[in-house]
Design a protein around this motif. Structure first.
Motif, PDB file in Angstrom:
ATOM      1  N   ILE A   1       0.975  -1.379  -0.001  1.00 15.13           N
ATOM      2  CA  ILE A   1       0.056   0.034   0.193  1.00 15.13           C
ATOM      3  C   ILE A   1       0.933   1.253   0.093  1.00 15.13           C
ATOM      4  CG2 ILE A   1      -0.288   0.429   2.603  1.00 15.13           C
ATOM      5  CD1 ILE A   1      -3.088   0.830  -0.085  1.00 15.13           C
ATOM      6  N   SER A   2       0.352   2.110  -0.600  1.00 14.37           N
ATOM      7  CA  SER A   2       1.014   3.596  -0.563  1.00 14.37           C
ATOM      8  C   SER A   2       0.541   4.377   0.493  1.00 14.37           C
ATOM      9  CB  SER A   2       1.059   4.052  -1.870  1.00 14.37           C
ATOM     10  OG  SER A   2      -0.111   4.999  -1.916  1.00 14.37           O
ATOM     11  N   CYS A   3       1.455   5.332   1.079  1.00 13.31           N
ATOM     12  CA  CYS A   3       0.973   6.179   2.108  1.00 13.31           C
ATOM     13  C   CYS A   3       1.772   7.634   1.852  1.00 13.31           C
ATOM     14  CB  CYS A   3       1.347   5.920   3.504  1.00 13.31           C
ATOM     15  SG  CYS A   3       0.451   4.071   4.136  1.00 13.31           S
ATOM     16  N   GLY A   4       1.407   8.797   2.435  1.00 15.34           N
ATOM     17  CA  GLY A   4       2.024   9.753   2.179  1.00 15.34           C
ATOM     18  C   GLY A   4       1.682  10.936   3.114  1.00 15.34           C
ATOM     19  N   ILE A   5       2.405  11.806   2.917  1.00 19.14           N
ATOM     20  CA  ILE A   5       2.210  13.312   3.540  1.00 19.14           C
ATOM     21  C   ILE A   5       1.658  14.172   2.660  1.00 19.14           C
ATOM     22  CG2 ILE A   5       3.099  15.000   5.347  1.00 19.14           C
ATOM     23  CD1 ILE A   5       5.142  12.982   5.885  1.00 19.14           C
TER      24      ILE A   5
ATOM     25  N   LEU B   1      -2.920   6.587  -1.419  1.00 18.49           N
ATOM     26  CA  LEU B   1      -2.802   7.833  -2.280  1.00 18.49           C
ATOM     27  C   LEU B   1      -3.620   7.934  -3.429  1.00 18.49           C
ATOM     28  CD1 LEU B   1      -0.580   8.484  -0.289  1.00 18.49           C
ATOM     29  CD2 LEU B   1       0.201  10.071  -1.810  1.00 18.49           C
ATOM     30  N   ASP B   2      -4.489   8.586  -3.803  1.00 22.84           N
ATOM     31  CA  ASP B   2      -4.961   8.568  -5.261  1.00 22.84           C
ATOM     32  C   ASP B   2      -4.160   9.642  -6.048  1.00 22.84           C
ATOM     33  OD1 ASP B   2      -5.923  11.112  -4.747  1.00 22.84           O
ATOM     34  OD2 ASP B   2      -7.987  10.327  -4.468  1.00 22.84           O
ATOM     35  N   TYR B   3      -4.220   9.641  -7.254  1.00 24.88           N
ATOM     36  CA  TYR B   3      -3.700  10.439  -8.281  1.00 24.88           C
ATOM     37  C   TYR B   3      -3.529  11.787  -7.795  1.00 24.88           C
ATOM     38  CZ  TYR B   3      -1.470  12.814 -12.395  1.00 24.88           C
ATOM     39  OH  TYR B   3      -0.950  13.568 -13.012  1.00 24.88           O
ATOM     40  N   ASP B   4      -4.574  12.569  -7.409  1.00 25.65           N
ATOM     41  CA  ASP B   4      -4.567  13.852  -7.002  1.00 25.65           C
ATOM     42  C   ASP B   4      -3.762  14.316  -5.585  1.00 25.65           C
ATOM     43  OD1 ASP B   4      -6.464  14.652  -9.159  1.00 25.65           O
ATOM     44  OD2 ASP B   4      -8.079  14.493  -7.722  1.00 25.65           O
ATOM     45  N   GLU B   5      -3.601  13.231  -4.867  1.00 27.35           N
ATOM     46  CA  GLU B   5      -2.926  13.148  -3.752  1.00 27.35           C
ATOM     47  C   GLU B   5      -1.394  12.935  -3.883  1.00 27.35           C
ATOM     48  OE1 GLU B   5      -5.944  12.056  -0.173  1.00 27.35           O
ATOM     49  OE2 GLU B   5      -5.117  10.416  -1.304  1.00 27.35           O
ATOM     50  N   ASP B   6      -1.297  11.814  -4.868  1.00 29.00           N
ATOM     51  CA  ASP B   6       0.194  11.503  -4.999  1.00 29.00           C
ATOM     52  C   ASP B   6       0.942  12.662  -5.965  1.00 29.00           C
ATOM     53  OD1 ASP B   6       2.208   9.485  -5.194  1.00 29.00           O
ATOM     54  OD2 ASP B   6       1.367   8.750  -7.237  1.00 29.00           O
ATOM     55  N   SER B   7       0.413  13.274  -6.678  1.00 28.57           N
ATOM     56  CA  SER B   7       0.948  14.302  -7.333  1.00 28.57           C
ATOM     57  C   SER B   7       1.282  15.570  -6.803  1.00 28.57           C
ATOM     58  CB  SER B   7       0.275  14.534  -8.604  1.00 28.57           C
ATOM     59  OG  SER B   7      -1.087  14.870  -8.665  1.00 28.57           O
ATOM     60  N   ASN B   8       0.740  15.554  -5.378  1.00 32.10           N
ATOM     61  CA  ASN B   8       0.858  16.768  -4.622  1.00 32.10           C
ATOM     62  C   ASN B   8       1.546  16.451  -3.362  1.00 32.10           C
ATOM     63  OD1 ASN B   8      -0.026  19.068  -6.379  1.00 32.10           O
ATOM     64  ND2 ASN B   8      -1.973  17.698  -6.416  1.00 32.10           N
ATOM     65  N   ALA B   9       1.823  15.143  -2.964  1.00 31.87           N
ATOM     66  CA  ALA B   9       2.201  14.787  -1.737  1.00 31.87           C
ATOM     67  C   ALA B   9       3.732  15.336  -1.456  1.00 31.87           C
ATOM     68  CB  ALA B   9       2.265  13.041  -1.682  1.00 31.87           C
ATOM     69  N   ASP B  10       4.064  15.554  -0.067  1.00 31.51           N
ATOM     70  CA  ASP B  10       5.349  16.107   0.376  1.00 31.51           C
ATOM     71  C   ASP B  10       6.214  14.808   0.353  1.00 31.51           C
ATOM     72  OD1 ASP B  10       4.762  18.321   0.501  1.00 31.51           O
ATOM     73  OD2 ASP B  10       3.763  18.319   2.447  1.00 31.51           O
ATOM     74  N   ALA B  11       5.667  13.747   0.780  1.00 27.98           N
ATOM     75  CA  ALA B  11       6.474  12.520   0.860  1.00 27.98           C
ATOM     76  C   ALA B  11       5.681  11.458   0.366  1.00 27.98           C
ATOM     77  CB  ALA B  11       7.056  12.224   2.394  1.00 27.98           C
ATOM     78  N   ASP B  12       6.071  10.281  -0.015  1.00 24.25           N
ATOM     79  CA  ASP B  12       5.613   9.167  -0.540  1.00 24.25           C
ATOM     80  C   ASP B  12       6.074   7.891  -0.146  1.00 24.25           C
ATOM     81  OD1 ASP B  12       4.130   7.625  -2.256  1.00 24.25           O
ATOM     82  OD2 ASP B  12       5.328   8.013  -4.145  1.00 24.25           O
ATOM     83  N   ALA B  13       5.432   7.063   0.523  1.00 23.12           N
ATOM     84  CA  ALA B  13       5.975   5.729   1.116  1.00 23.12           C
ATOM     85  C   ALA B  13       5.537   4.533   0.316  1.00 23.12           C
ATOM     86  CB  ALA B  13       6.202   5.633   2.502  1.00 23.12           C
ATOM     87  N   ASN B  14       6.098   3.691   0.061  1.00 19.22           N
ATOM     88  CA  ASN B  14       5.332   2.293  -0.360  1.00 19.22           C
ATOM     89  C   ASN B  14       5.744   1.148   0.631  1.00 19.22           C
ATOM     90  OD1 ASN B  14       3.684   2.681  -3.011  1.00 19.22           O
ATOM     91  ND2 ASN B  14       5.789   3.464  -3.522  1.00 19.22           N
ATOM     92  N   PHE B  15       4.902   0.497   1.392  1.00 15.55           N
ATOM     93  CA  PHE B  15       5.229  -0.574   2.261  1.00 15.55           C
ATOM     94  C   PHE B  15       4.637  -1.711   1.567  1.00 15.55           C
ATOM     95  CE2 PHE B  15       4.491   3.231   4.715  1.00 15.55           C
ATOM     96  CZ  PHE B  15       5.688   3.502   5.368  1.00 15.55           C
ATOM     97  N   VAL B  16       5.567  -2.902   1.692  1.00 14.21           N
ATOM     98  CA  VAL B  16       5.187  -4.246   1.112  1.00 14.21           C
ATOM     99  C   VAL B  16       5.286  -5.004   2.732  1.00 14.21           C
ATOM    100  CG1 VAL B  16       5.743  -6.164  -0.346  1.00 14.21           C
ATOM    101  CG2 VAL B  16       5.964  -3.723  -1.028  1.00 14.21           C
TER     102      VAL B  16
ATOM    103  N   GLN C   1       5.449  -8.989   9.424  1.00 19.65           N
ATOM    104  CA  GLN C   1       6.961  -8.480   9.091  1.00 19.65           C
ATOM    105  C   GLN C   1       6.674  -7.719   7.788  1.00 19.65           C
ATOM    106  OE1 GLN C   1       8.496 -10.052  11.886  1.00 19.65           O
ATOM    107  NE2 GLN C   1      10.043 -10.546  10.570  1.00 19.65           N
ATOM    108  N   ILE C   2       7.943  -6.968   7.525  1.00 18.10           N
ATOM    109  CA  ILE C   2       8.163  -6.289   6.563  1.00 18.10           C
ATOM    110  C   ILE C   2       8.850  -6.915   5.425  1.00 18.10           C
ATOM    111  CG2 ILE C   2       8.977  -3.774   5.843  1.00 18.10           C
ATOM    112  CD1 ILE C   2       8.727  -3.126   8.554  1.00 18.10           C
ATOM    113  N   ALA C   3       8.378  -6.944   4.201  1.00 15.59           N
ATOM    114  CA  ALA C   3       9.133  -7.156   3.116  1.00 15.59           C
ATOM    115  C   ALA C   3      10.112  -6.207   2.412  1.00 15.59           C
ATOM    116  CB  ALA C   3       8.180  -7.910   1.863  1.00 15.59           C
ATOM    117  N   GLU C   4       9.346  -4.805   2.317  1.00 14.03           N
ATOM    118  CA  GLU C   4       9.856  -3.800   1.633  1.00 14.03           C
ATOM    119  C   GLU C   4       9.392  -2.476   2.129  1.00 14.03           C
ATOM    120  OE1 GLU C   4      11.892  -4.745  -1.591  1.00 14.03           O
ATOM    121  OE2 GLU C   4      12.416  -2.547  -2.369  1.00 14.03           O
ATOM    122  N   VAL C   5      10.235  -1.577   2.363  1.00 16.52           N
ATOM    123  CA  VAL C   5       9.858  -0.242   2.357  1.00 16.52           C
ATOM    124  C   VAL C   5      10.557   0.908   1.668  1.00 16.52           C
ATOM    125  CG1 VAL C   5      10.034   1.951   4.084  1.00 16.52           C
ATOM    126  CG2 VAL C   5       9.617  -0.525   5.014  1.00 16.52           C
TER     127      VAL C   5
END
Lengths: 237, 237, 237, 237, 237, 237
Positions: F162-166, F175-190, F196-200
């Motif tokens: 899933i993606s999260c962002g500020i 985040l949808d496209y409108d948020e993604d294109s204006n986010a201050d930070a963007d994180a994808n968590f697997v 457990q965490i596979a990837e950050v």
């Protein structure tokens, strides 16, 4: 009235000069008027990976225009790093057309590549290529039979191709460049010496055509291919 | 003893058939024995981006072998998606050699591309290409002068090229394929009609050579190029 | 007067720093003045397909400029997706030059790749590459002999290369960038330690040259290569 | 007897789901039985360079198969780095077919790209693509008319395509994969709603066919296209 | 116990040799132990097409490994004709990391390209590249300020990167090749001198990790980046 | 306030339609709101060359956007002749993520390719791809167990992303496209179903973030992945 002054069912002069190059197992320079194509047949012991071990052969075609075969210089495909869609379409057609008259089992595990390189273009380069490729193939196979490589002749018939089109409302045979670039419809017929059809590709350009139009073009195509069949026989004799 | 029975300083027959294709501004089919190259000169109003606005022209060369110009069929460079190092090396040499005798300012902002397509190869394809390209260029420039496009002749001299080599210990002129593939050293000379040298490329193959060997090859090269200069003049007359 | 103040037959300082990288079987950073090239020799058990089963090895070269080795940044060839004609020409020359002194049979079925990566360019990158590649090759072969991989030394002699040119009418040795970009003629000589010539590539740029000019350049080339042979021996000792 | 149990002149179920994606100016998911193709029409203000300044628009097609649209996974063309000859042939056909019913002058300097991406393949992907592309184009043009971008409708008629073939000696309509891979002849017809023909491509596979065979296939093609024309009208209503 | 005998939070020796090449506006050779990367900053007046006319600049990165930077020779990407996914991933990361500390408006319409060429690899090449690229960028910008090209310093802070990982169950800092190829998890942190994070990329390899593991790696990353920040300041002083 | 009106920790509607295509061993159409991705799992008997003979399998991912999945049409990568860096980065992530939950030894010498083709994009295409790819993989493996091809289940857990962002200073989930294109930070968590965490992969865009910010995003990511885990189980039941 055609720009060249020809009658609607009149072809341009056909000449086929065999043995044009010395290395190829079969070769000819075929001319349909000012369209000149060098056709060579190369026999290799190597079939494509997906054919191996089947005891069958393969016949394939490659096509290219020399950069200044045309009115204005075209960029060399080798320099661009890829073959155009048009080139690929034509070389697939050449291979398919020749395979229509070859029994691949009788060929054994051999590949024959028919290279058609257009030295000078004036309309009809793909149909001249197919017509000349048959001659190069026939000569190469004759050689293989003569030296005992194969016994049964894998070539079942002749194949020839001609373009027809509707120019200023009239069906005409063997379009040259001036006609081709202004035709309302353009058809290429690949015919087999016994009367069968190997391939029809008929495209409307600007105007469209109907069933009657298609048949009239096909009848012109038969006239043209009969002329080519005769020229092929003369050439390989 | 050379495989062909030629004397060490004997060239193969040179023929130059001008006007081999109708669209190019200049063209010829040049033969050095069984090596045959179609050379065309194409004049375009378009110089490369880095030349624009300088009021100067450009002369460049392109080179290709038809797939079955050789003993065994080579893969088409357009199908592979790139030109070999050998092809690029040769076409750079062709361009450089022709530019050695052209005043680019007198050409104006035009590009002339010299396409050299090898129809049949038997050694010496790059030297036949350069020698034939000069003829195609000369014919194209004659046309431009005749129709008033340019006034001052930009071609200052003739340029020709020939290969020489050391074959079984002896310097020989104009190597054919049998000699070329067994030579101890191989040199290509690009000479200018006034006696100057445009380019020397001399490579040891197996054995090496010394200064004396280089000079003996160069002297043979002069004999060969003088023959070619004469054939070029005959052709363009 | 040369821009650098050097005498016509004066080379730039040569330094050869061996063992510059730890993974390669042989390596050095060679400098001809401000031209610096990292040369590595990589030994692999794998010869090219067309060499397999002959019991012989192969020696080949690869060449590249780092994007900012030059005054202005050049586009990375890996990003463009192809190597330029110049790059291919140079890497073919490197391979040919090194093979001129290697007995491939003594190498066994191994390939040695000489990678020449230009860190900083100031003229003469191809000649520095060849000269440094010999050192990397010598070190790699020394290692193979030391660990018993091969017994007979396959390297028969030293090979070195230098550029000479005609600058403002005078023959000069070891052109730097300022001279190279303004020279009337440019020659690269690849010479072998025993006095033989491996390769000559001499090109007119703007002006042309004659036989006497070629010989004067070759004599300068001998002076330069003798200097390089000494530096190579110092480096591998 | 057909593998699917259909009558010789029976088509598979046709469904056209419009508005399948939200970004495209026009889109549909077209199904001919298990063959499913996503067709989108994208309107851009940008015509190709060779069309600029003529005040005319352009209509072009692109085609691709998703890697697992087929029985076994095919390699992704983007990963291979080039489009196959088959892909290029099909996308050229799609563009040509749609242009046969569009008045490019009425479109103004706009390009409409018809992307046909095969989600699932079971024979007839190119004919489903053309038939669905017309719907996507119609919807996109409807939108342009509705928002006042263009006034005169540039679409003169409907265009649809269907494959026919000779399967076990019998002419059949709308070949599925099982029939297509075993057909003796294979024909694709692109027809226009008023009765005209835009394109015929008829190829012998194994067996050849004659004039009568071609006409029988064409008559089946008319039956099929009439069904598609009706489905298209339903979809865009 | 780490293969190198280092403590878990102990970095390898860092050296940064500035001015490693003379043509680049900024350059350094950065070493993290045996990993050595040449970083150059090239200033060009030319921004990418999509940036033109905005009055802003652009900072981008390119990355490459010399073929024999590694234990076994890798094929040259320029020879393969494309950059690997790994290369592209790394060069995108380099560009993004540097842009995190640059005010593109203050740069004006200029592009700075940071070329990171790995001379020798022993783990951590991407983090050494980012850390060295900042130094090259700082030097290039210092030069632009010194010669009056720009007034306001566009570099807001330092940026550095380090890899951490879980090796045999323990979090460790600055993995070398032996650790990297056997780590259970591998994280790259790009940190900014003021304490902020520019990028985290943490990947499980074989084992996975949890939130606590991530935080422990991040804390090690801070220790490492603080060391690099100090080395950067020393280098540019 | 989010453009969509969602709460900060509120995901978009998730739907997973299994069996979307008939040829693939496993398939689904996954939707995160308007983002729709077709995921197929293809089982082949053929592992990559470097895996052969180890008795282990391989799991890999491929990713593509249909040209008009986005607001404006993107050029087809197959037409450009290469995959973008972004595409390669994403498909490497997909493969790595799925391998994190698969025991390759239990798979035997088989390759499973997860093709993720974006039909419609509205932000989060890579995370939807990973989440849907797990479903396709699960279905394919279920089939292999059902037909006795493999005995032990090689899939150890679920994996989702899933993606999260500020966005405007606030941490938000999915985040949808409108948020993604204006986010201050963007994180994808697997993340893996057991916690457990596979990837950050967390990237600052414009603004940077600190440790606390990273943890807040990770906590949102856990909320999102728990929702996806439930939807995956529903889908494969």
């Amino acid at each position: 009235m055609r720009p060249s002054g020809r009658a609607p069912d009149e072809m341009r002069a056909i000449t086929i000069e065999t043995g044009f190059t010395k290395h190829a197992e079969g070769s000819c320079l075929v001319s349909f008027g000012d369209t000149r194509v060098l056709c060579t047949a190369s026999v290799e012991r190597n079939v494509p990976p997906w054919m191996r071990g089947k005891g069958e052969g393969w016949v394939t075609g490659e096509y290219s225009m020399l950069p200044r075969a045309t009115h204005t210089r075209g960029q060399r495909e080798a320099a661009k790093g890829k073959q155009s869609g048009r080139t690929q379409e034509i070389q697939r057609l050449i291979g398919r057309s020749l395979r229509a008259v070859v029994d691949l089992r009788k060929l054994g595990e051999r590949q024959i590549t028919l290279d058609c390189d257009v030295i000078q273009a004036d309309g009809g380069t793909r149909t001249a290529s197919i017509s000349g490729a048959w001659v190069a193939l026939r000569l190469a196979v004759n050689g293989m039979i003569a030296n005992g490589e194969i016994k049964d002749d894998p070539i079942a018939a002749q194949v020839a191709a001609i373009s027809c089109g509707i120019f200023q409302g009239n069906p005409v045979l063997d379009l040259d460049y001036d006609e081709d670039s202004n035709a309302d419809a353009d058809a290429n017929f690949v015919l087999i010496s016994g009367g069968q059809i190997a391939e029809v590709q008929a495209t409307a350009e600007g105007a469209t055509y109907d069933e009657e139009g298609l048949l009239r073009l096909l009848r012109l195509g038969r006239i043209g291919c009969d002329r080519i069949f005769a020229a092929q026989l003369d050439a390989v004799r």
